[in-house]
Design an enzyme around this catalytic site. Structure first.
Site, PDB file in Angstrom:
ATOM      1  CG  ASP A  38      -2.082  -0.850   1.148  1.00 30.92           C
ATOM      2  OD1 ASP A  38      -2.371  -1.285   0.035  1.00 30.92           O
ATOM      3  OD2 ASP A  38      -2.725  -1.088   2.182  1.00 30.92           O
ATOM      4  CG  MET A  75      -7.634   7.606   7.439  1.00 35.19           C
ATOM      5  SD  MET A  75      -8.512   6.181   6.792  1.00 35.19           S
ATOM      6  CE  MET A  75      -8.786   5.212   8.279  1.00 35.19           C
ATOM      7  CE  LYS A 128      -7.123   7.394  -2.277  1.00 34.20           C
ATOM      8  NZ  LYS A 128      -8.406   7.991  -1.934  1.00 34.20           N
TER       9      LYS A 128
HETATM   10  N1  SAH Z   1      -3.345   0.233   9.373  1.00 33.16           N
HETATM   11  C1  SAH Z   1      -2.794   1.556   9.619  1.00 33.16           C
HETATM   12  C2  SAH Z   1      -3.821   2.635   9.433  1.00 33.16           C
HETATM   13  C3  SAH Z   1      -4.349   2.722   8.018  1.00 33.16           C
HETATM   14  S1  SAH Z   1      -5.456   4.047   7.778  1.00 33.16           S
HETATM   15  C4  SAH Z   1      -2.188   1.590  11.025  1.00 33.16           C
HETATM   16  O1  SAH Z   1      -2.406   0.668  11.812  1.00 33.16           O
HETATM   17  O2  SAH Z   1      -1.469   2.541  11.321  1.00 33.16           O
HETATM   18  C5  SAH Z   1      -4.380   5.319   7.204  1.00 33.16           C
HETATM   19  C6  SAH Z   1      -4.262   6.383   8.256  1.00 33.16           C
HETATM   20  O3  SAH Z   1      -3.339   5.952   9.258  1.00 33.16           O
HETATM   21  C7  SAH Z   1      -3.709   7.694   7.775  1.00 33.16           C
HETATM   22  O4  SAH Z   1      -4.715   8.479   7.180  1.00 33.16           O
HETATM   23  C8  SAH Z   1      -3.218   8.287   9.077  1.00 33.16           C
HETATM   24  O5  SAH Z   1      -4.278   8.766   9.865  1.00 33.16           O
HETATM   25  C9  SAH Z   1      -2.654   7.069   9.761  1.00 33.16           C
HETATM   26  N2  SAH Z   1      -1.228   6.896   9.489  1.00 33.16           N
HETATM   27  C10 SAH Z   1      -0.625   5.833   8.942  1.00 33.16           C
HETATM   28  N3  SAH Z   1       0.714   6.009   8.897  1.00 33.16           N
HETATM   29  C11 SAH Z   1       0.956   7.216   9.444  1.00 33.16           C
HETATM   30  C12 SAH Z   1       2.126   7.975   9.698  1.00 33.16           C
HETATM   31  N4  SAH Z   1       3.343   7.515   9.387  1.00 33.16           N
HETATM   32  N5  SAH Z   1       2.001   9.176  10.290  1.00 33.16           N
HETATM   33  C13 SAH Z   1       0.807   9.649  10.635  1.00 33.16           C
HETATM   34  N6  SAH Z   1      -0.342   8.992  10.402  1.00 33.16           N
HETATM   35  C14 SAH Z   1      -0.272   7.784   9.823  1.00 33.16           C
END
Ligand code: SAH
Length: 288
Positions: free
Chosen positions: A55, A191, A76
């Site tokens: 992803d 998000m 995306k």
């Molecule tokens: N499975 C992922 C979340 C996926 S949804 C997890 O457990 O972290 C995607 C959202 O995760 C983004 O929109 C943001 O809110 C958050 N996110 C993921 N990586 C991030 C990062 N390095 N820094 C800040 N927010 C992050």
């Protein structure tokens, strides 16, 4: 400090490592960004995979640990339309049925706001054997890199993880923001950037003070990490002023104040802690 850099031939530490068999899909978390936050199971998977389907937000360095594998992008980014969830799940099924060793690599933890549950369900429904490898979720690890403990005894005995989007891209209407506002000492929002104005308005309407501390951590755990400390009353303006962009984790609650003492990255760069007792407990932290 003695450093022994790990390279692609460095053996994994001794353990009875599972074998990624042909026809299997391992659904794996890649952590929030910093490649060092990957689990050893993930590294073991990267070294065996024929195909890695990854992803957005999965760092290049992590993919480079699977040089033998075909890399397929399924997120995306760069204006490309996002692959449809159904298509991704069925592509995983097809690759497994072709006898490939498939590694599905997702940001953070695959089962936290990542649709990992849906993908795994499709695989099981198509009789494809699955292994799940958890990862460090951005809402925990990303905050830790900002110096914010997601729980802290003086602040919270619970934490609520929410998503700022539902399937239609709107602020999730199924969420009872009033209940969350009243019941959760600390709220961690994934998000949340797009609808931050509506979300903060709902929290304030439900009784959270405008002065409530909030942190916004973007691209957490990467070299581009930015941390904004603000409040519910000022967050919308401050995000605009700082021109912050997603991905971001937004943390609402007093634990944000702990960054004043625990900004360990700033301290590594020579900053002094701003406040050794930001919660005003008036006692050494180690005392009972
Ligand atoms: N499975 C992922 C979340 C996926 S949804 C997890 O457990 O972290 C995607 C959202 O995760 C983004 O929109 C943001 O809110 C958050 N996110 C993921 N990586 C991030 C990062 N390095 N820094 C800040 N927010 C992050």
């Amino acid at each position: 400090m003695h450093k022994e850099p790990m390279n692609s031939d460095t053996p994994l530490p001794a353990l009875d490592w599972p074998v990624l068999e042909p026809g299997w899909v391992w659904l794996c978390g890649a952590g929030p960004g910093d490649p060092g936050l990957l689990t050893l199971h993930a590294l073991n998977a990267l070294r065996q995979a024929d195909v890695v389907i990854y992803d957005a937000l999965v760092q290049e360095a992590i993919l480079s640990w699977a040089p033998q594998a075909q890399h397929i992008y399924a997120g995306k980014r760069g204006g490309k339309p996002s692959a449809k969830q159904r298509d991704i799940s069925l592509q995983l099924v097809d690759l497994a049925k072709e006898g490939k060793r498939v590694l599905r690599l997702k940001g953070g933890d695959p089962f936290v706001f990542g649709r990992g549950g849906e993908e795994a369900q499709t695989l099981v429904q198509h009789n494809v054997p699955v292994r799940i490898i958890p990862g460090i979720s951005a809402g925990i690890g990303g905050l830790a890199y900002a110096g914010i403990p997601v729980t802290h005894r003086d602040v919270n005995q619970s934490v609520t993880f929410v998503t700022g989007h539902d399937q239609s891209g709107q602020t999730p209407s199924a969420l009872d923001w009033t209940a969350i506002s009243k019941g959760s000492q600390v709220i961690v929002i994934y998000m949340g950037m797009k609808h931050i104005a509506q979300i903060t308005a709902k929290l304030v309407a439900a009784g959270r003070p405008l002065s409530e501390p909030v942190a916004v951590v973007t691209t957490a755990t990467t070299p581009q990490q930015q941390v904004l400390e603000t409040t519910l009353g000022t967050i919308v303006d401050d995000i605009a002023k700082a021109e912050l962009e997603p991905p971001a984790i937004i943390c609402v609650g007093k634990s944000v104040l702990m960054r004043q003492v625990l900004d360990w990255q700033g301290q590594a760069n020579g900053d002094a802690p701003r406040n050794l007792d930001p919660l005003g407990r008036g006692r050494p932290a180690e005392s009972a």
